[in-house]
Design a protein around this motif. Structure first.
Motif, PDB file in Angstrom:
ATOM      1  N   GLY A  96     -31.021  -7.991 -25.645  1.00 58.71           N
ATOM      2  CA  GLY A  96     -29.934  -7.275 -26.313  1.00 58.71           C
ATOM      3  C   GLY A  96     -30.420  -6.508 -27.527  1.00 58.71           C
ATOM      4  O   GLY A  96     -30.083  -5.334 -27.716  1.00 58.71           O
ATOM      5  N   LEU A  97     -31.248  -7.146 -28.348  1.00 61.01           N
ATOM      6  CA  LEU A  97     -31.782  -6.488 -29.537  1.00 61.01           C
ATOM      7  C   LEU A  97     -32.728  -5.358 -29.171  1.00 61.01           C
ATOM      8  O   LEU A  97     -32.732  -4.303 -29.811  1.00 61.01           O
ATOM      9  CB  LEU A  97     -32.506  -7.511 -30.416  1.00 61.01           C
ATOM     10  CG  LEU A  97     -31.610  -8.508 -31.174  1.00 61.01           C
ATOM     11  CD1 LEU A  97     -32.430  -9.680 -31.692  1.00 61.01           C
ATOM     12  CD2 LEU A  97     -30.899  -7.804 -32.327  1.00 61.01           C
ATOM     13  N   MET A  98     -33.528  -5.551 -28.137  1.00 60.63           N
ATOM     14  CA  MET A  98     -34.456  -4.514 -27.706  1.00 60.63           C
ATOM     15  C   MET A  98     -33.699  -3.300 -27.177  1.00 60.63           C
ATOM     16  O   MET A  98     -34.049  -2.152 -27.480  1.00 60.63           O
ATOM     17  CB  MET A  98     -35.378  -5.059 -26.609  1.00 60.63           C
ATOM     18  CG  MET A  98     -36.486  -4.093 -26.182  1.00 60.63           C
ATOM     19  SD  MET A  98     -37.731  -3.856 -27.477  1.00 60.63           S
ATOM     20  CE  MET A  98     -38.666  -5.395 -27.314  1.00 60.63           C
ATOM     21  N   LEU A  99     -32.649  -3.556 -26.411  1.00 62.83           N
ATOM     22  CA  LEU A  99     -31.872  -2.460 -25.830  1.00 62.83           C
ATOM     23  C   LEU A  99     -31.167  -1.637 -26.894  1.00 62.83           C
ATOM     24  O   LEU A  99     -31.229  -0.401 -26.895  1.00 62.83           O
ATOM     25  CB  LEU A  99     -30.848  -3.021 -24.833  1.00 62.83           C
ATOM     26  CG  LEU A  99     -29.966  -1.998 -24.106  1.00 62.83           C
ATOM     27  CD1 LEU A  99     -30.821  -1.016 -23.318  1.00 62.83           C
ATOM     28  CD2 LEU A  99     -28.982  -2.720 -23.187  1.00 62.83           C
ATOM     29  N   VAL A 100     -30.507  -2.316 -27.828  1.00 59.94           N
ATOM     30  CA  VAL A 100     -29.743  -1.581 -28.836  1.00 59.94           C
ATOM     31  C   VAL A 100     -30.637  -1.002 -29.922  1.00 59.94           C
ATOM     32  O   VAL A 100     -30.256  -0.047 -30.602  1.00 59.94           O
ATOM     33  CB  VAL A 100     -28.659  -2.496 -29.452  1.00 59.94           C
ATOM     34  CG1 VAL A 100     -29.238  -3.412 -30.517  1.00 59.94           C
ATOM     35  CG2 VAL A 100     -27.514  -1.679 -30.039  1.00 59.94           C
ATOM     36  N   GLY A 101     -31.849  -1.542 -30.064  1.00 61.18           N
ATOM     37  CA  GLY A 101     -32.735  -1.055 -31.116  1.00 61.18           C
ATOM     38  C   GLY A 101     -33.841  -0.146 -30.621  1.00 61.18           C
ATOM     39  O   GLY A 101     -34.706   0.256 -31.392  1.00 61.18           O
ATOM     40  N   SER A 102     -33.820   0.198 -29.321  1.00 60.83           N
ATOM     41  CA  SER A 102     -34.916   0.977 -28.748  1.00 60.83           C
ATOM     42  C   SER A 102     -34.760   2.480 -28.927  1.00 60.83           C
ATOM     43  O   SER A 102     -35.663   3.249 -28.648  1.00 60.83           O
ATOM     44  CB  SER A 102     -35.054   0.674 -27.249  1.00 60.83           C
ATOM     45  OG  SER A 102     -33.845   1.003 -26.567  1.00 60.83           O
ATOM     46  N   GLY A 103     -33.607   2.912 -29.367  1.00 65.23           N
ATOM     47  CA  GLY A 103     -33.381   4.343 -29.548  1.00 65.23           C
ATOM     48  C   GLY A 103     -32.307   4.560 -30.590  1.00 65.23           C
ATOM     49  O   GLY A 103     -32.016   3.684 -31.402  1.00 65.23           O
ATOM     50  N   ARG A 104     -31.716   5.738 -30.545  1.00 65.97           N
ATOM     51  CA  ARG A 104     -30.655   6.028 -31.501  1.00 65.97           C
ATOM     52  C   ARG A 104     -29.447   5.128 -31.230  1.00 65.97           C
ATOM     53  O   ARG A 104     -29.011   4.976 -30.093  1.00 65.97           O
ATOM     54  CB  ARG A 104     -30.239   7.499 -31.387  1.00 65.97           C
ATOM     55  CG  ARG A 104     -29.206   7.911 -32.414  1.00 65.97           C
ATOM     56  CD  ARG A 104     -28.903   9.392 -32.308  1.00 65.97           C
ATOM     57  NE  ARG A 104     -27.887   9.780 -33.272  1.00 65.97           N
ATOM     58  CZ  ARG A 104     -27.405  11.009 -33.385  1.00 65.97           C
ATOM     59  NH1 ARG A 104     -27.867  11.972 -32.571  1.00 65.97           N
ATOM     60  NH2 ARG A 104     -26.484  11.290 -34.286  1.00 65.97           N
ATOM     61  N   VAL A 158     -20.436  -8.021 -31.324  1.00 62.60           N
ATOM     62  CA  VAL A 158     -20.208  -8.031 -32.774  1.00 62.60           C
ATOM     63  C   VAL A 158     -21.498  -8.375 -33.509  1.00 62.60           C
ATOM     64  O   VAL A 158     -21.842  -7.746 -34.527  1.00 62.60           O
ATOM     65  CB  VAL A 158     -19.095  -9.038 -33.132  1.00 62.60           C
ATOM     66  CG1 VAL A 158     -19.001  -9.228 -34.648  1.00 62.60           C
ATOM     67  CG2 VAL A 158     -17.750  -8.576 -32.584  1.00 62.60           C
ATOM     68  N   ALA A 159     -22.249  -9.369 -32.996  1.00 62.74           N
ATOM     69  CA  ALA A 159     -23.504  -9.764 -33.644  1.00 62.74           C
ATOM     70  C   ALA A 159     -24.488  -8.605 -33.680  1.00 62.74           C
ATOM     71  O   ALA A 159     -25.151  -8.358 -34.694  1.00 62.74           O
ATOM     72  CB  ALA A 159     -24.120 -10.951 -32.905  1.00 62.74           C
ATOM     73  N   LEU A 160     -24.585  -7.872 -32.570  1.00 66.81           N
ATOM     74  CA  LEU A 160     -25.510  -6.735 -32.524  1.00 66.81           C
ATOM     75  C   LEU A 160     -25.070  -5.612 -33.456  1.00 66.81           C
ATOM     76  O   LEU A 160     -25.896  -4.972 -34.113  1.00 66.81           O
ATOM     77  CB  LEU A 160     -25.623  -6.228 -31.085  1.00 66.81           C
ATOM     78  CG  LEU A 160     -26.345  -7.184 -30.119  1.00 66.81           C
ATOM     79  CD1 LEU A 160     -26.174  -6.713 -28.676  1.00 66.81           C
ATOM     80  CD2 LEU A 160     -27.821  -7.294 -30.466  1.00 66.81           C
ATOM     81  N   TRP A 161     -23.759  -5.364 -33.513  1.00 65.73           N
ATOM     82  CA  TRP A 161     -23.269  -4.325 -34.432  1.00 65.73           C
ATOM     83  C   TRP A 161     -23.576  -4.697 -35.872  1.00 65.73           C
ATOM     84  O   TRP A 161     -24.034  -3.859 -36.660  1.00 65.73           O
ATOM     85  CB  TRP A 161     -21.762  -4.131 -34.255  1.00 65.73           C
ATOM     86  CG  TRP A 161     -21.229  -3.008 -35.093  1.00 65.73           C
ATOM     87  CD1 TRP A 161     -21.134  -1.693 -34.744  1.00 65.73           C
ATOM     88  CD2 TRP A 161     -20.730  -3.097 -36.442  1.00 65.73           C
ATOM     89  NE1 TRP A 161     -20.624  -0.960 -35.775  1.00 65.73           N
ATOM     90  CE2 TRP A 161     -20.364  -1.785 -36.839  1.00 65.73           C
ATOM     91  CE3 TRP A 161     -20.559  -4.137 -37.344  1.00 65.73           C
ATOM     92  CZ2 TRP A 161     -19.835  -1.517 -38.097  1.00 65.73           C
ATOM     93  CZ3 TRP A 161     -20.054  -3.871 -38.596  1.00 65.73           C
ATOM     94  CH2 TRP A 161     -19.679  -2.564 -38.972  1.00 65.73           C
ATOM     95  N   LEU A 162     -23.334  -5.959 -36.213  1.00 64.69           N
ATOM     96  CA  LEU A 162     -23.609  -6.421 -37.569  1.00 64.69           C
ATOM     97  C   LEU A 162     -25.093  -6.295 -37.892  1.00 64.69           C
ATOM     98  O   LEU A 162     -25.476  -5.910 -39.003  1.00 64.69           O
ATOM     99  CB  LEU A 162     -23.176  -7.880 -37.725  1.00 64.69           C
ATOM    100  CG  LEU A 162     -21.668  -8.168 -37.643  1.00 64.69           C
ATOM    101  CD1 LEU A 162     -21.416  -9.663 -37.619  1.00 64.69           C
ATOM    102  CD2 LEU A 162     -20.926  -7.520 -38.797  1.00 64.69           C
ATOM    103  N   ALA A 163     -25.950  -6.626 -36.906  1.00 66.37           N
ATOM    104  CA  ALA A 163     -27.387  -6.616 -37.137  1.00 66.37           C
ATOM    105  C   ALA A 163     -27.897  -5.231 -37.511  1.00 66.37           C
ATOM    106  O   ALA A 163     -28.867  -5.102 -38.271  1.00 66.37           O
ATOM    107  CB  ALA A 163     -28.114  -7.122 -35.894  1.00 66.37           C
TER     108      ALA A 163
END
Length: 247
Positions: A96-104, A158-163
């Protein structure tokens, strides 16, 4: 005959506490993901944050809360399935973190990552439930199972948005408290979906070799808490070191 569940409230409180600490640690570590200068640094930040969230905030909370549950019979836990549940939680959070943090950062990417992570968290929970070895059969209320999966996906999103959108320590503390409630809410909804029925005292194969012990929940809490605190100390030390060499 269906059995009534009772809870050790000390372990319930400790499960929430470790979930909050794991969430706070993960949020702190996730700050480094978009700031990483190289792919290697980004991967390391994702793995560290995923470990804090998956193994600390989610898996440790789950297992301590499982040990807090008393259904009136002795329970041991299959070691291989328990380890698999931890691996699934870790992999889901890293993915999840890799997917949301891999680009814009965008909402479509966030939603996809939240669904991926939430399904992994739900899978971790029910694999962990399958690890229970006892003289009883487990059945599930499908409506509550579905609700627990939805809660897991919403909490993960929500956790990913907060991160990726919070920076201040006070905001992160508040967010970690909320995340602890969300993670616990998913777990106890999943537990409410389960019904335990005595099978006549027949123990499953491998029961004697399973994980069990009166102090196991407290031991997991202490070990995981120490590891999370060490991760935070290392993170803060690295931040100060990088700040000192950039001056």
């Amino acid at each position: 005959m269906s059995m009534q569940l009772n809870y050790n409230w000390l372990l319930v409180l400790l499960s929430y506490a470790v979930s909050v600490l794991g969430s706070f640690t993960a949020l702190q570590l996730a700050v480094a993901i978009p700031l990483a200068a190289t792919q290697r640094q980004k991967t390391a930040a994702v793995v560290m944050a995923g470990g804090a969230m998956g193994l600390g905030a989610i898996w440790a909370m789950h297992f301590i809360a499982m040990l807090a549950c008393d259904n009136g019979m002795d329970v041991s836990y299959d070691a291989s399935l328990t380890a698999l549940s931890a691996l699934v939680a870790f992999a889901a959070c890293v993915a999840g973190l890799m997917l949301v943090g891999s680009g814009r950062f965008d909402w479509l990417r966030l939603l996809a990552a939240g669904i991926c992570m939430g399904l992994g968290v739900a899978a971790m929970h029910y694999i962990g439930m399958a690890a229970m070895m006892m003289p009883a059969k487990i059945s599930y209320a499908s409506g509550l199972v579905a609700l627990s999966v939805v809660i897991a996906m919403v909490a993960s999103t929500v956790a990913l948005w907060l991160a990726f959108n919070l920076r201040g320590p006070l905001q992160m503390i508040g967010s970690a408290l909320v995340m602890g409630v969300a993670v616990c809410g998913m777990h106890y909804t999943g537990m409410a979906a389960a019904s335990f029925e005595d099978n006549g005292g027949q123990l499953p194969d491998g029961y004697a070799e399973g994980l069990r012990g009166g102090n196991l929940g407290l031991t997991i809490f202490v070990v995981v808490t120490i590891l999370l605190v060490l991760m935070l100390v290392l993170h803060y030390w690295r931040q100060r070191y990088r700040s000192s060499i950039s001056i």
